[in-house]
Design an enzyme around this catalytic site. Structure first.
Site, PDB file in Angstrom:
ATOM      1  N   GLY D 146       0.647  -1.238  -0.272  1.00  0.00           N
ATOM      2  CA  GLY D 146      -0.188   0.292   0.456  1.00  0.00           C
ATOM      3  C   GLY D 146       1.021   0.856   0.071  1.00  0.00           C
ATOM      4  N   CYS D 147       0.704   2.105  -0.211  1.00  0.00           N
ATOM      5  CA  CYS D 147       0.554   3.490  -0.285  1.00  0.00           C
ATOM      6  C   CYS D 147       1.943   4.385   0.560  1.00  0.00           C
ATOM      7  CB  CYS D 147       0.980   4.464  -0.941  1.00  0.00           C
ATOM      8  SG  CYS D 147      -1.336   4.965  -0.511  1.00  0.00           S
ATOM      9  N   PHE D 148       0.481   3.724   1.331  1.00  0.00           N
ATOM     10  CA  PHE D 148       1.140   4.600   2.873  1.00  0.00           C
ATOM     11  C   PHE D 148       1.781   4.092   4.224  1.00  0.00           C
ATOM     12  CE2 PHE D 148      -2.827   6.814   2.994  1.00  0.00           C
ATOM     13  CZ  PHE D 148      -2.724   7.889   3.281  1.00  0.00           C
ATOM     14  N   THR D 150       4.041   1.437   2.175  1.00  0.00           N
ATOM     15  CA  THR D 150       5.777   1.940   2.375  1.00  0.00           C
ATOM     16  C   THR D 150       6.560   2.888   2.331  1.00  0.00           C
ATOM     17  OG1 THR D 150       4.711   1.472  -0.109  1.00  0.00           O
ATOM     18  CG2 THR D 150       7.093   2.518   0.396  1.00  0.00           C
TER      19      THR D 150
END
Lengths: 337, 337, 337, 337
Positions: D146-148, D150
């Site tokens: 997920g973006c958060f 990472t």
């Protein structure tokens, strides 16, 4: 490998050019000069640039290894440096306005200085590759076009002959980076964000540059109005252009065809049907052009979008360099910049 | 106290009007109607509004207590409601386009419907208070002007006689709220932010409205081009207007004087010398006008800025209400909205 | 009518205060002083302000008619002026930090100067009206709270006793106007727009101010972390606050009730259930607070939003003035500013 | 040449991936599938992409030529397609959350569906290349992080052993593109521009993903709070992370060294001393990390910035592909995306 230097590398155009040259497969960066930042590392001044290097003071004597030098000084400060470099045998691409006007007598009125090197004015090639490819190829001195003239001239030039415009209005809107890195009230976030306005509504310096280039190619004289505006946007210029033809109103298809024929095969000029927006050209060297014929108003409307720092400055400068050194014109310009 | 209702109160113009009427010292809010939000509280739908109230479904029968009703429906949906309310004895201020055009035959072409109430079209007053004060005062039905026409007409009208324009180009730039609350690709943040573009470059509906109002007052016909653009800004319209006079080119001072004389004493129209920007009128009912005479181009440039949701819609509607009920025209319009 | 002056009226807080005082029904504006803009008109320096007046140089002797003086100088520059005005019999509301810290020995470390007037430090009232109403009412010198402390203290103070926090983390995000009108690289549009970052991650000056006010009211000591960030937004501060209670984890309802009870009847503090955003308080004197209990993390999360220039500066200053002069606390603060 | 396809190519991550794969020197694009846009050209749907191609409906049977398939469907919709492709022999990089959680029993609570393929959950490799390089190299199924998670995991993982955190607070701020192309009230320009707020303050789905990855590597359990916010910015995530160590407070240099040692030689992770901002990583696959030790608060502060659509999604997916196929990890990721 071409060895290249940038004079005045820490303005916006200098920074974009640094990034572009650093990524160019056939270029070796020689000197990056800066008055204010000499001794500091590139990635310290511009943390978003991943370029290895340090700014040095300008010293013409230490640029002998450079086959080409890009001058990114402001107008009136560029010409002495350009002259020195040319006299020293360098090929020069000047991003200032100091060699764009052909008639020396225009400089005092429009730029506030008397031009000392009319010999070089005569040599200078106006570096709009799509319209001056051959001249650029052999040039020792390229006067890189202004950001506003670039889009406007690409849109208008192919129509000068067929449409014989008697009136041209260029309503241009530029991203804030066009105002430069200077920290003034004009560039303060609170004056730009969520705001919009015009400036220099009459007599902006690019007016004379646009007129010069249009008149060189037009058969008859035309009235020209140019109004720049500042957008709360980082990058890009959109010009909405109104052209009143002296001839019978053309069909939209005819005008589009004139543009398409002119720019067929051009890697960086795209004639489109859907309305273009800044997003489509930001961080690229592309110019997008669209046509709308307004029969009721008796006007041809043209829309031209470019990135002011790429096609409107540093990208075009690199395109010119590629031409001057016989490289593929798109080299180093495929990526975003 | 004037009792007022809003039909379609949950669009952008409805929300601004709700806030304005709630703060008006002489108004009592009656019904706020909404199709989608009936039963929900105002401050739940618009947490930034500190207004006590709940949306109700539209029911003409329950609006008998309202002395004035503001209709904020989209064009083509407003006219049946307007007609019903007028037939029921209410005074109506319609913010849609349904009663702005005088010639019924224009509706099919420009708005896609055949107008069923030509009798009401004849009664309708075009509610630009600075130009139609007397008519508005006695009106039963006010057609509140479009956002783009408002600024353009305030700038152009005083010059029609003296300058006899043969060509007018209106290059207009609007904040995104002009596109409404609808959630479409066009209004998605990622398509607007850091971007800029035009739309409806030929044939935008406000063209015919502007032409109607100019031609009513001009002695001769003129060519008119109108191009709207969308700014990455919440509020405001800046129109850059190019006027080609049929008469000899005037001095800048002359044109400014024509505007100043027309608007002397007007609380909401300000003729300025420094270049105006959106910031100066956002959230207010003011229109600022500036003049630049471009002698080289043979054009008079005019700049007009307003807030599209206030002077361009809900504020002007309230100004019209004040006039209709004999109140001070600025009542409820001194504060930001 | 209260006669009021502003010293240093041309910064952002001075400009907002000028607008607020001009619209206050019980205030007569006396002097607006400015070093850089003396002799220029208000609406020339701030075209968005419709205030009649001209800036004058500071001269304590000419302020005798002023019953209250607002000092909007930067820290370290304000205290000599404040002292002079108080000594001359004026009541003063100081928007700088020069009288916010009670312990004189903190000034050298945190503000880089040795405080010459500990007598006035003792008199100064920390002007957070909701927590210090009585003291403000009788004050001769009000130290107007910092923008970051205002929201954080309103959120945290009611919970100090019941929750006995052992750790508090304040992650604050501010609109760019918090950085002031100074034209620096930090405030250049190109560095702020479409960007986001933190600054002064350790040791920001507001940390000591927040700690002082929390510790005055807390029974035991607590660990405090404060991190400010800069948003690409003009106005507003949102603080996300993490509180680790020494007591058993409360229910969300309990924490909300503690806040609601404290602020019941307060016109400017709103405890809400839906997540608040900057939009809801921008240009107003309101503070909105929300609670989220994160049982898994063992933390109470608080969200506080204010407008940094209104409740975080000039609006709160006016609220303090209203209290000091026995006026309704909301007078002049109902409208957007 | 590697033949690659994208399933669900018309969301934001699909579009960025399309652009990246198109520019990758070792990739041949096979199918770009779309439900809504099948039959339309890439450059018609995304005029800013200069990619030749047309969207087709999804048909697993026509993907046999693809050596790798990127699945860009939303969670809960991805897993049937992923399973079908794997069963058909394709290697798959799944950008959804459907294979990120190892424990099947977490899916009903956090994602609202019962996971039908626990066999594939066991095979799936969590594709954070800097921490899982070896596993990714041999993977048939990569669950792209997920973006958060990472940025947060890159900042925290090297410190888990040495600092034994007992509490971690992640205050994350994301550009709006993280909310996707869906046209909702949340993504309307007027709700995002000049605004800021949090969402899902407790229980955001990325919390469980972060906790899983931290706990896999931490010796003891820790308390974790995660709060996402939405920035009026197109691209990027900045996470401000607060870590309370169970061990004695380290020096800033020590923490920086731990990070530098872990990421030495990594092309995409940069440990910096100056405060990083979004600008420095937007449109790149880089993650920048900075450390601030706050001794007074007893906390280590970490700042992590990435581009949510590149390192936080499509760029990382391409980095994983490079690893899986034995290519240089940076191939196709040098340019802006």
């Amino acid at each position: 490998m071409i060895t290249a230097s940038i004079i005045g590398a820490t303005g916006f155009t200098g920074a974009v050019l640094t990034d572009l040259l650093d990524g160019h497969p056939q270029v070796r960066l020689d000197a990056l000069t800066s008055i204010s930042y000499a001794g500091r590392r590139v990635d310290e001044v511009f943390p978003q640039l991943r370029v290895d290097g340090e700014y040095v003071p300008y010293d013409a004597g230490r640029l002998d290894a450079s086959q080409v030098v890009f001058v990114c000084y402001p107008h009136a400060e560029a010409h002495p440096v350009v002259a020195e470099l040319l006299d020293g045998g360098r090929r020069v691409i000047d991003l200032s306005a100091d060699f764009r006007l052909r008639a020396a007598e225009l400089y005092p009125e429009w730029y506030g200085f008397s031009h000392p090197r009319t010999d070089l004015l005569e040599q200078a090639v106006y570096g709009l590759p799509e319209l001056e490819r051959e001249a650029v190829t052999g040039a020792r001195l390229v006067a890189n076009p202004g950001c506003f003239p670039t889009g406007a001239l690409l849109a208008l030039t192919p129509l000068l002959g067929p449409l014989s415009p008697e009136l041209v209005v260029i309503d241009a809107k530029s991203g804030l980076s066009g105002a430069g890195r200077g920290t003034t009230e004009k560039t303060h976030f609170s004056n730009v964000h969520d705001n919009f306005g015009s400036y220099s509504e009459v007599g902006h310096r690019h007016t004379v540059e646009i007129r010069q280039e249009l008149e060189r190619r037009a058969s008859s004289s035309l009235s020209l109005a140019f109004t720049p505006h500042l957008l709360p946007v980082e990058r890009g210029i959109l010009s909405t252009i109104y052209l009143k033809p002296a001839v019978e109103m053309p069909e939209q298809q005819e005008v589009e065809s004139l543009l398409r024929e002119t720019y067929q095969g051009e890697p960086f000029v795209e004639v489109v049907t859907a309305t273009p927006s800044l997003r489509e050209v930001q961080y690229t060297n592309h110019c997008r052009l669209a046509v709308r014929v307004d029969r009721d108003a008796g006007l041809v409307k043209l829309i031209a979008v470019i990135d002011n720092l790429v096609k409107g400055a540093s990208g075009q400068a690199l395109q010119n360099m590629n031409l001057m050194f016989g490289l593929d014109e798109t080299l180093g310009l495929e990526r975003r910049a």
